[in-house]
Design an enzyme around this catalytic site. Structure first.
Site, PDB file in Angstrom:
ATOM      1  CB  SER A  67     -11.253  -6.514   2.638  1.00  0.00           C
ATOM      2  OG  SER A  67      -9.886  -6.870   2.745  1.00  0.00           O
TER       3      SER A  67
ATOM      4  CG  ASP B  60       2.960 -11.110  -2.435  1.00  0.00           C
ATOM      5  OD1 ASP B  60       3.213 -11.957  -3.314  1.00  0.00           O
ATOM      6  OD2 ASP B  60       2.001 -11.217  -1.652  1.00  0.00           O
TER       7      ASP B  60
ATOM      8  NE  ARG C 171      -5.771 -15.027  -4.720  1.00  0.00           N
ATOM      9  CZ  ARG C 171      -4.974 -14.305  -3.941  1.00  0.00           C
ATOM     10  NH1 ARG C 171      -3.710 -14.136  -4.262  1.00  0.00           N
ATOM     11  NH2 ARG C 171      -5.445 -13.740  -2.855  1.00  0.00           N
TER      12      ARG C 171
ATOM     13  CD  GLU D 168      -1.734 -16.496  -0.900  1.00  0.00           C
ATOM     14  OE1 GLU D 168      -2.947 -16.597  -0.619  1.00  0.00           O
ATOM     15  OE2 GLU D 168      -1.017 -15.567  -0.483  1.00  0.00           O
TER      16      GLU D 168
ATOM     17  CE  LYS E 272       1.064 -14.498  -2.655  1.00  0.00           C
ATOM     18  NZ  LYS E 272       0.370 -13.483  -1.874  1.00  0.00           N
TER      19      LYS E 272
ATOM     20  NE  ARG F 126      -3.978  -1.668   2.642  1.00  0.00           N
ATOM     21  CZ  ARG F 126      -4.116  -2.978   2.628  1.00  0.00           C
ATOM     22  NH1 ARG F 126      -3.071  -3.762   2.454  1.00  0.00           N
ATOM     23  NH2 ARG F 126      -5.312  -3.528   2.767  1.00  0.00           N
TER      24      ARG F 126
ATOM     25  CG  ASP G 173      -3.841 -13.582   5.481  1.00  0.00           C
ATOM     26  OD1 ASP G 173      -4.804 -14.083   4.854  1.00  0.00           O
ATOM     27  OD2 ASP G 173      -3.178 -12.616   5.046  1.00  0.00           O
TER      28      ASP G 173
ATOM     29  CG  ASN H 239      -1.037 -16.111  -6.202  1.00  0.00           C
ATOM     30  OD1 ASN H 239      -2.074 -15.481  -6.471  1.00  0.00           O
ATOM     31  ND2 ASN H 239      -1.058 -17.262  -5.559  1.00  0.00           N
TER      32      ASN H 239
ATOM     33  CG  HIS I  34       2.807 -17.276   1.707  1.00  0.00           C
ATOM     34  ND1 HIS I  34       2.799 -16.082   2.379  1.00  0.00           N
ATOM     35  CD2 HIS I  34       1.574 -17.334   1.118  1.00  0.00           C
ATOM     36  CE1 HIS I  34       1.653 -15.460   2.188  1.00  0.00           C
ATOM     37  NE2 HIS I  34       0.895 -16.198   1.425  1.00  0.00           N
ATOM     38  NE  ARG I  35      -0.836 -15.547   4.977  1.00  0.00           N
ATOM     39  CZ  ARG I  35       0.119 -14.694   5.362  1.00  0.00           C
ATOM     40  NH1 ARG I  35       0.979 -15.038   6.296  1.00  0.00           N
ATOM     41  NH2 ARG I  35       0.216 -13.498   4.816  1.00  0.00           N
TER      42      ARG I  35
END
Ligand SMILES: O=C(O)C1=C[C@@H](OP(=O)(O)O)[C@@H](O)[C@H](O)C1
Ligand SMILES: C=C(OP(=O)(O)O)C(=O)O
Length: 426
Positions: free
Chosen positions: A171, A49, A124, A342, A412, A27, A314, A94, A386-387
């Site tokens: 969001s 990212d 997505r 993802e 990522k 952002r 997340d 991504n 990644h998560r």
């Protein structure tokens, strides 16, 4: 495919300085690029990212200087929308935080742009954002499937007026619309339709817009009024907080392993909703201590919880793997949008938790986890998510340890994750 075998970790102690927030980094980079004047970003995240956002801004003609360790970036603002003479293709991997906001930002200026990404990015959705931008006159075409990237955007500027946007899938669509609204030709009123998901990410957006000198009048998360004739003004220097979602793995590790873990760079003063992860962990029985820019977690026997996780989608994944070490079952609800991230995270989580012996019920928008009496060793598939890789590292606290496939997918948001995890492991 590379595999990383994590042997049983008996003790997990120490301090870790969490790398910069992905949500704030991307952002801040975009707002700094649109702003009038130079912005110095410090503690910027260095990960895939962010690299995609930086590469896109560079192609758009934004000049910036990145320090050798990539943590400091001096962005020379463009004082308004981007204008590019020749057609441009921007590959955004991504990264939702690059694709959605850039889709909106490119409609403001002049030029013809193609926005593309990895294969998963083409699955997505982005239709709710495109529908909203079209109400303001945007010219956007789907190049493959309707409602999904890749996109072609012809910059025409945005008109203004009242615009409706669906809030039920992501969001990030509202975030993207909010960020461009001050630069429309007249005042914009945004009305959100349906229950907005992941609300705290809108707070991050509004906080950053305010740091760049733009005010938004909001009525909860339902309606937003943005006056015309505003400009983003460079705040001079901006420190990117440590990433609260990245902190979740270390906080959970401290709680499971019975040690004491201090994460620094993110704390009580944070603008990130994912700090509420620490409250969820506390509800499971962990001992949490807060400072303005640190959080400490100490271990004790965890108990299962039943919680609505819509506000922390997340970090909620970290609760799902921590649940393996809790007594009793854990139910995480209101997480339908795990399916469009993802990977389909509800399906992936259920499949991989079953491999270690858990009994799992996968609902359309919830997951229920009954931990096994004895955890089994498993080789965990990570689905280029990644998560998944970071959450399942917690299985190293089981006697049998765990093997993680494609550990490098953490690039990522946290390229150095497994080294940092090893540094606190004994
Ligand atoms: O705005 C953001 O920075 C983000 C919003 C969330 O997505 P959704 O709003 O799609 O849930 C979150 O999952 C993502 O990692 C980052
Ligand atoms: C959902 C995520 O990413 P993105 O910003 O690409 O949506 C995530 O990081 O968990």
């Amino acid at each position: 495919m590379k595999e990383l075998r994590l042997a049983h970790v008996a003790h997990f102690n120490g301090e870790v300085n969490i790398p910069g927030s992905k949500s704030i980094s991307n952002r801040a980079l975009l707002l700094a690029a649109l702003a009038n004047g130079p912005t110095e970003l410090t503690n910027l995240l260095d990960s895939d990212d962010i690299r995609h956002m930086l590469a896109a801004l560079s192609k758009l003609g934004i000049q910036y200087e990145l320090s050798a360790d990539k943590s400091r970036c001096l962005v020379n603002g463009n004082a308004g929308p981007f204008a590019v003479a020749a057609p441009l293709t921007l590959f955004l991997g991504n990264a939702g935080t690059a694709m959605r906001p850039l889709c909106a930002a490119l409609t403001l200026g002049r030029g013809v742009f193609e926005l593309t990404g990895e294969p998963r990015m083409e699955e997505r959705p982005i239709g709710d954002l495109v529908n909203a931008l079209r109400q303001l006159g945007a010219n956007i075409k789907y190049l493959k499937n309707s409602h999904y990237p890749p996109l072609q955007i012809a910059g025409t500027g945005l008109t203004g007026g009242t615009v409706t946007i669906a809030g039920t899938l992501s969001s990030q669509f509202l975030t993207a619309l909010l960020m461009v609204a001050p630069l429309a030709q007249s005042a914009v009123t945004i009305e959100v339709q349906g229950d907005l998901v992941s609300k705290p990410y809108i707070d991050i957006t509004l906080a950053l817009m305010q740091k760049f000198g733009v005010e938004v009048q909001n009525h909860g998360y339902q309606r937003f009024d943005i006056a015309a004739g505003q400009q983003y003004t460079a705040p001079g220097r901006l420190l990117v907080e440590g990433d609260a979602s990245s902190a979740s793995y270390f906080l959970a590790a401290g709680a499971i392993a019975g040690g004491e873990v201090k994460v620094t760079g993110v704390g009580r003063q944070s603008i990130q909703g994912d700090i509420k992860f620490a409250d969820a962990l506390a509800a499971m029985g962990a001992q949490i201590e807060w400072g303005d820019d640190f959080i400490i977690s100490k271990g004790s026997q965890l108990q299962g919880i039943d919680m609505d996780m819509n506000h922390i989608p997340d970090a909620a994944m970290t609760i799902a793997t921590a649940a393996i070490f809790a007594t009793g079952e854990t139910r995480l609800s209101n997480i339908y949008n795990w399916r469009i991230k993802e990977t389909d995270r509800l399906a992936a989580m259920a499949t991989e938790l079953r491999k270690v012996g858990a009994e799992v019920e996968e609902g359309e928008d919830f997951i229920r986890i009954i931990p096994p009496k004895t955890v089994q060793h498993a080789t965990i598939d990570t689905y280029n998510d990644h998560r998944m890789a970071m959450c399942f590292s917690l299985l190293a606290f089981a006697d049998c340890g765990v093997t993680i496939r494609d550990p490098d997918c953490t690039s990522k948001t946290f390229p150095d994750y497994f080294r940092q995890f090893a540094a606190l492991s004994r």
